[in-house]
Design an enzyme around this catalytic site. Structure first.
Site, PDB file in Angstrom:
ATOM      1  N   GLY A  13       7.951  -2.813   6.127  1.00  0.00           N
ATOM      2  CA  GLY A  13       6.890  -3.546   6.800  1.00  0.00           C
ATOM      3  C   GLY A  13       6.003  -2.741   7.730  1.00  0.00           C
ATOM      4  N   ASN A  15       3.190  -1.143   6.975  1.00  0.00           N
ATOM      5  CA  ASN A  15       1.801  -1.528   6.714  1.00  0.00           C
ATOM      6  C   ASN A  15       1.519  -2.919   7.281  1.00  0.00           C
ATOM      7  OD1 ASN A  15      -0.145   0.201   5.575  1.00  0.00           O
ATOM      8  ND2 ASN A  15       1.000   0.264   3.659  1.00  0.00           N
ATOM      9  N   LEU A  86       6.872  -5.853  -4.012  1.00  0.00           N
ATOM     10  CA  LEU A  86       7.309  -5.311  -5.291  1.00  0.00           C
ATOM     11  C   LEU A  86       7.495  -6.343  -6.393  1.00  0.00           C
ATOM     12  CD1 LEU A  86       9.889  -2.717  -3.955  1.00  0.00           C
ATOM     13  CD2 LEU A  86       7.444  -2.431  -4.404  1.00  0.00           C
ATOM     14  N   ASN A 103      -4.075  -5.716  -3.172  1.00  0.00           N
ATOM     15  CA  ASN A 103      -2.888  -4.878  -3.110  1.00  0.00           C
ATOM     16  C   ASN A 103      -3.318  -3.458  -2.762  1.00  0.00           C
ATOM     17  OD1 ASN A 103      -0.128  -4.151  -3.483  1.00  0.00           O
ATOM     18  ND2 ASN A 103      -0.575  -3.430  -5.546  1.00  0.00           N
ATOM     19  N   HIS A 105      -2.013   0.582  -3.414  1.00  0.00           N
ATOM     20  CA  HIS A 105      -1.099   1.401  -4.217  1.00  0.00           C
ATOM     21  C   HIS A 105      -1.210   2.848  -3.753  1.00  0.00           C
ATOM     22  CE1 HIS A 105       1.409   2.288  -7.657  1.00  0.00           C
ATOM     23  NE2 HIS A 105       0.647   3.347  -7.867  1.00  0.00           N
ATOM     24  N   ASP A 146      -0.916  -3.335 -10.857  1.00  0.00           N
ATOM     25  CA  ASP A 146      -1.834  -2.244 -10.547  1.00  0.00           C
ATOM     26  C   ASP A 146      -3.024  -2.127 -11.498  1.00  0.00           C
ATOM     27  OD1 ASP A 146      -0.150  -1.540  -8.403  1.00  0.00           O
ATOM     28  OD2 ASP A 146       1.079  -0.301  -9.724  1.00  0.00           O
ATOM     29  N   GLU A 175      -3.442   4.835   4.243  1.00  0.00           N
ATOM     30  CA  GLU A 175      -3.175   3.392   4.201  1.00  0.00           C
ATOM     31  C   GLU A 175      -3.449   2.747   5.547  1.00  0.00           C
ATOM     32  OE1 GLU A 175       0.434   3.498   0.871  1.00  0.00           O
ATOM     33  OE2 GLU A 175       0.921   3.202   2.973  1.00  0.00           O
TER      34      GLU A 175
END
Length: 190
Positions: A13, A15, A86, A103, A105, A146, A175
């Site tokens: 967690g 992010n 995930l 999302n 990646h 993705d 990110e």
């Protein structure tokens, strides 16, 4: 604050916490909910500590979608952010949040994406392939892992002697810097 977001996360967690802090400082968007598919995900502890409502939804209930939609509706969620999530998002949830779910990646898609490609697996594959650059891809979530429309990519070099950990540090920095900004732009444009 006019728009509410939910964060889906499956693990630690970091992010999610970064996004929560960003919007607390900016006050442009309200992080109203953190959802996970893993009972022991550390993101639950982070969310609780930060005073953000959070919930665990078991995989079987998650995959059918009703419990997810109910949780999102209870918090009047306008936009959904996947941050280290995930599990596949059910089609019915994707359709309700079409172009309102994104999302991130840890590679430059379409390289090194797809089911099972996350975290260190991605960084190991980048290094094994002899790539000279890596980075992040922020994209809309779609029915396939993705493969949604790319919104933003940011690059970093792959350096001689890199390990999955050293490469991950540079990717994480991208990110933390770019994901909240892109979220903000998209949500405020709703």
């Amino acid at each position: 604050m006019g728009k509410n977001i939910a964060i889906f996360a499956s693990g630690n967690g970091t992010n999610a916490e970064n996004i929560i802090h960003y919007f607390r400082e900016k006050k442009t968007v309200d992080v109203r909910l953190v959802l996970t598919n893993r009972r022991q995900a550390f993101v639950l502890e982070r969310a609780e500590r930060l005073g953000v409502p959070c919930a665990w939804i078991p995989k079987e209930q998650w995959l059918e979608g009703d419990a997810v939609l109910d949780a999102l509706n209870r918090q009047n969620i306008d936009f959904v952010v996947l941050a280290g999530f995930l599990l596949r998002v059910p089609d019915r949830v994707l359709h309700v949040y079409a172009h309102k779910m994104i999302n991130i990646h840890p590679s430059l898609l379409p390289k090194f994406g797809g089911k099972g490609m996350y975290g260190d697996r991605v960084h190991e594959a980048v290094l094994e392939a002899g790539e000279h650059e890596s980075g992040i891809t922020i994209h809309y979530t779609s029915e396939q892992y993705d493969e949604g429309t790319v919104i933003c990519q940011q690059k970093c070099p792959v350096l001689p002697g890199d390990t999955p950990d050293t490469l991950a540090q540079r990717v994480h920095a991208l990110e933390y810097e770019y994901y909240p900004k892109v979220i903000e732009q998209l949500v405020l444009a709703l």
